[in-house]
Design an enzyme around this catalytic site. Structure first.
Site, short mmCIF file in Angstrom:
data_model
loop_
_atom_site.label_atom_id
_atom_site.label_comp_id
_atom_site.label_asym_id
_atom_site.label_seq_id
_atom_site.Cartn_x
_atom_site.Cartn_y
_atom_site.Cartn_z
N SER A 12 0.85 -1.19 0.00
CA SER A 12 0.00 0.00 0.00
C SER A 12 0.89 1.24 0.00
O SER A 12 1.68 1.44 0.92
CB SER A 12 -0.89 0.02 1.24
OG SER A 12 -1.37 1.35 1.44
N MET A 72 -11.99 4.72 -0.23
CA MET A 72 -12.60 4.94 1.08
C MET A 72 -13.24 6.32 1.02
O MET A 72 -12.79 7.29 1.63
CB MET A 72 -11.53 4.85 2.18
CG MET A 72 -11.08 3.41 2.41
SD MET A 72 -9.48 3.30 3.22
CE MET A 72 -8.41 3.44 1.79
N GLY A 178 -2.68 -4.07 8.91
CA GLY A 178 -1.91 -4.77 9.95
C GLY A 178 -1.27 -6.07 9.51
O GLY A 178 -0.94 -6.91 10.35
N GLY A 198 1.23 -2.10 4.10
CA GLY A 198 1.84 -0.78 3.97
C GLY A 198 3.10 -0.69 4.79
O GLY A 198 4.22 -0.86 4.29
N SER A 199 2.92 -0.47 6.10
CA SER A 199 4.08 -0.29 6.98
C SER A 199 5.06 -1.46 6.91
O SER A 199 6.27 -1.25 6.91
CB SER A 199 3.65 -0.14 8.44
OG SER A 199 2.30 0.17 8.55
#
Ligand code: DX5
Ligand code: ZN
Length: 232
Positions: A12, A72, A178, A198-199
Site C-alpha cells: 500500500s 474509502m 496490519g 503498507g508499513s
C-alpha cells in the site's frame, strides 16, 4: 489478468514517500510486489484525506502490473469513471459507503475495471452473499479504514466463512490492515490470496535504499506460503 489463488503481495503506497510515488511504485514492483494497492480517502467516509484520480493517473505509468484502487470515499458513484480513466485495474468500494452498493458495483464493471467490495471489521457477510455474481474481489478490512500502521484485528473466522461462500467462483479475497509476517499466516490459512501491506513493506527502506522492501515482501510471502504449504 488470469485468475489465480496464489498468494499475492500488494504494497500500500499509503506508507510510501508521497513526494516520490512513481519511484516507490517502480521500487516495490522491482522488489517482488504482485499488485500495487492505492488508498483513496476523502476525509468524510474516513477521517483522513489522501488523493484522487489525478494522482492515480500520474502514478499509472510507473506501475507495470495491477493497480488496485481502494476507495474509502462516499459517495462513490460520481468518481468511478474518473478512477477508471486514471487506469485502475481494480476499483473497490465499501459496502458501508452508501445505500446502493449494487448500482456502484454495476458501474465499476461498466467502466471496464474489475469490481471489488470492501467490508469493515464491524460488517458481516449477509450483504455480500447477494453480490457474489457482481464482484471480482472482496477486501476484508483487518483494521478500521483511515490510517496505516494500525493494530491487526483478527478476522479469521469471517475470512473462512467468506472462502466457503465463494466456492469455485473466481473472486479474490484480499486482506487489508496490519499485515506482517506474523499475521499473514492466519489470513492465508483462512483462505485469503491477496495480502495488502503498507508499513510492513516500506519499513526500514526508502527510494534510495530499496533492498529492505524486497526483504520485507519476501518475509510476508514466505510466512503466508509456509502456512498453506505452497511456494512459488
Ligand atoms: C487502511 C488502508 C490500508 C493501509 C494498510 O485504511 O486501507 O491499505 O494502508 O496499512 P498497514 O499495512 O500499515 O496496516
Ligand atoms: Zn487499503
Amino acid at each position: 489478468m488470469n485468475f489465480s489463488r496464489a498468494i499475492k503481495i500488494a504494497p500500500s503506497i499509503l506508507a510510501a514517500d508521497f513526494a516520490n510515488f512513481g519511484a516507490e511504485c517502480r521500487a516495490v514492483e522491482d522488489q517482488g510486489a504482485d499488485w500495487v494497492h492505492v488508498d483513496v480517502m476523502d476525509g468524510h467516509f474516513v477521517p483522513n484525506i489522501t488523493f484522487g484520480p489525478a494522482t492515480c493517473a500520474a502514478i499509472r505509468p510507473h506501475i507495470r502490473g495491477i493497480m488496485d484502487v481502494h476507495l474509502m470515499i462516499a459517495p462513490v458513484d460520481p468518481y468511478i469513471e474518473g478512477f477508471a480513466k486514471a487506469g485502475a485495474d481494480i476499483i473497490s468500494a465499501h459496502i458501508e459507503a452508501g445505500p446502493h452498493i449494487h448500482r456502484t458495483l454495476q458501474a465499476i464493471r461498466a467502466s471496464g475495471a474489475k469490481a471489488g467490495l470492501a467490508i469493515n471489521p464491524g460488517t458481516g457477510l449477509d450483504g455480500v452473499e447477494n453480490l457474489l455474481d457482481m464482484i471480482d474481489l472482496v477486501c476484508v478490512m483487518t483494521v478500521n479504514p483511515g490510517f496505516g500502521g494500525q493494530k491487526f484485528i483478527d478476522m479469521s473466522d469471517k475470512v473462512r466463512r467468506l472462502r466457503a461462500l465463494i466456492g469455485t467462483r473466481p473472486i479474490h479475497i484480499e486482506i487489508d490492515g496490519g499485515i506482517t509476517p506474523e499475521t499473514a499466516p492466519l489470513m492465508a490459512r483462512a483462505g485469503a490470496d491477496v495480502l495488502v501491506a503498507g508499513s510492513a513493506v516500506f519499513k526500514g527502506g526508502s527510494v534510495t535504499d530499496v533492498a529492505s522492501y524486497g526483504a520485507n515482501i519476501r518475509a510476508i510471502r514466505a510466512a503466508a506460503e509456509a502456512a498453506i504449504g505452497t511456494t512459488t
